[in-house]
Scaffold this motif. Sequence first.
Motif, mmCIF file in Angstrom:
data_model
loop_
_atom_site.group_PDB
_atom_site.id
_atom_site.type_symbol
_atom_site.label_atom_id
_atom_site.label_comp_id
_atom_site.label_asym_id
_atom_site.label_seq_id
_atom_site.Cartn_x
_atom_site.Cartn_y
_atom_site.Cartn_z
ATOM 1 N N SER A 270 11.942 -1.931 9.693
ATOM 2 C CA SER A 270 12.313 -1.336 8.351
ATOM 3 C C SER A 270 11.919 0.152 8.176
ATOM 4 C CB SER A 270 11.796 -2.146 7.240
ATOM 5 O OG SER A 270 10.429 -2.029 7.466
ATOM 6 N N LYS A 271 10.998 0.511 8.955
ATOM 7 C CA LYS A 271 10.279 1.965 8.794
ATOM 8 C C LYS A 271 10.567 2.923 9.973
ATOM 9 C CE LYS A 271 8.057 0.209 5.211
ATOM 10 N NZ LYS A 271 8.507 0.471 3.815
ATOM 11 N N VAL A 280 14.167 -7.271 9.138
ATOM 12 C CA VAL A 280 13.892 -7.923 10.608
ATOM 13 C C VAL A 280 12.264 -7.652 11.011
ATOM 14 C CG1 VAL A 280 14.275 -7.604 13.285
ATOM 15 C CG2 VAL A 280 16.033 -7.488 11.296
ATOM 16 N N GLY A 281 11.497 -8.666 11.087
ATOM 17 C CA GLY A 281 10.140 -8.351 11.391
ATOM 18 C C GLY A 281 9.629 -9.065 12.595
ATOM 19 N N TYR A 300 13.357 -21.259 6.408
ATOM 20 C CA TYR A 300 13.840 -20.523 5.222
ATOM 21 C C TYR A 300 14.031 -18.832 5.236
ATOM 22 C CZ TYR A 300 11.837 -24.883 4.065
ATOM 23 O OH TYR A 300 11.622 -26.341 3.751
ATOM 24 N N HIS A 301 13.651 -18.216 6.310
ATOM 25 C CA HIS A 301 13.763 -16.988 6.656
ATOM 26 C C HIS A 301 14.416 -16.611 7.601
ATOM 27 C CE1 HIS A 301 11.091 -16.150 2.974
ATOM 28 N NE2 HIS A 301 10.405 -17.200 3.479
ATOM 29 N N GLY A 302 15.162 -17.481 8.316
ATOM 30 C CA GLY A 302 15.806 -17.048 9.800
ATOM 31 C C GLY A 302 16.844 -15.934 9.572
ATOM 32 N N LEU A 303 16.900 -15.145 10.543
ATOM 33 C CA LEU A 303 17.964 -14.067 10.577
ATOM 34 C C LEU A 303 19.321 -14.370 11.225
ATOM 35 C CD1 LEU A 303 15.709 -11.150 11.853
ATOM 36 C CD2 LEU A 303 16.708 -11.265 9.439
ATOM 37 N N LEU A 306 23.953 -12.820 14.779
ATOM 38 C CA LEU A 306 24.505 -11.224 14.774
ATOM 39 C C LEU A 306 23.550 -10.158 14.618
ATOM 40 C CD1 LEU A 306 28.069 -11.933 12.944
ATOM 41 C CD2 LEU A 306 27.547 -12.088 15.583
ATOM 42 N N VAL A 307 22.840 -10.164 13.703
ATOM 43 C CA VAL A 307 21.492 -9.186 13.282
ATOM 44 C C VAL A 307 20.684 -9.179 14.605
ATOM 45 C CG1 VAL A 307 19.749 -8.562 11.924
ATOM 46 C CG2 VAL A 307 21.903 -9.218 10.893
#
Length: 445
Positions: A270-271, A280-281, A300-303, A306-307
Amino acid sequence: GGDGGGDGECSRRAELKLPELCGVGDPIAMFSSASSCLSSRGRVIKWFWDSAEENYWTYHRDEYDEDKNPNGVVNLGISENKLCFDLLSRRLTQSDMLRVEPPLLQYPDWRGHLFGVRVLQPEDDRSCLFLSPEAFLIPTPYYGAITQHVYLYGNVRLAYVYLDSEVTGQDTRPFQLTVEKLETALQGARSEGVKVKGLILINPQNPLGDIYSPGELQEFLGFAKRHSLHVIVDEIYMLSVFQESLEFRSVLSLERLPDPQRTHVLWGMSKDFGMSGLHVGTLYTENQDVATAVASLCHYHGLSGLVQYQVAQLLWDRDWINRVYLPENLARLKAAHTYVSEELRALGVPFLSRGAGFFIWVDLRKYLRKATFEEEMLLWRRFLDNKVLLVFGKFFECKEPGWFRVVFSDRPHRLRLGEQPPVPQPQVTEEAPPWQAREPRTRAD
């Protein structure tokens, strides 16, 4: 909860008061007028939302746009890198980024897809990070949203390590963190019956921009090992060090970690890559139990696959990163920082800036009638009423009222608008950056 005309629990209002702990940051001490339709936890979550709404939503309801809303609020508060969209858009639309295959559209391993990365070997360690009611140590000022993150997920509190702007004793710079200050905060929290189980470090620091030296990192990690504390090191600005004289060293580059099983590193896109919208972390840890526990939250926080694929492709392109993106991004950050710094000096506004991150820590204490956080909020409101969004020091739990964070990582004409007086502005086009060709300036009081 309806319109209040019923006779059930939802028609009443309730007040929740959490126990106050000396030296320990409670996410709230008290709030009222909360619907009792919600559980205690729900009311706390709603309080966090409501408390942030004026800052965040006032801006988004009146966001500046060159064409659609030229008299809107100029955002110098939210820490985003908006300087390199041209570079990123060209790279992310190249053909190697456009890949669709069945595994990328299906549930992955919740730890993420493996695109040729090295897998950490599991270690036989049975440690656990935190159980309620426990606490992290964290130096202040710090990125204030951490309070929400740790409390809403695990009811974990923050034990503040208060830092001062005045340089005293062995300190060499304002707001300097030392092992002695960590020890004082730890003993103070323990004297109140708080179980401190970890330490959070942000390096480079937000909002100060400080970079901890390898020697300082070793001292902080040694302190943590002596007290059996986990250390979470957030290095999300690690590639945004634009001052050539400064050197950033990741904690993972140290020759020896005092306690590898309790040292965990965070980073994200992000930064450094200006992709805050992707969320994305990454977590790097040698503790296999911690990795497994965190992976369970990724349900609960899966990406999307494709990303993940696009991010992996981007990070593998070392030639583009090292030859194109990083040099240009750092040059633009430095130019924008120089411009805003010069403007602040011309205005006679004191500030701290270390040459990393997207922000300058500005001292506006002389503009407060009284040294109170109420006065700080009034000053923040005056900025917002005049179409400039900053972030006030209380958000970062700064102990001294009057400090503000100013973000400079935006396009030139927006920075120029942020310094102009509060009158209707003509439409501004992307011309020469203000640090290349200056225009006559006027300023508001």
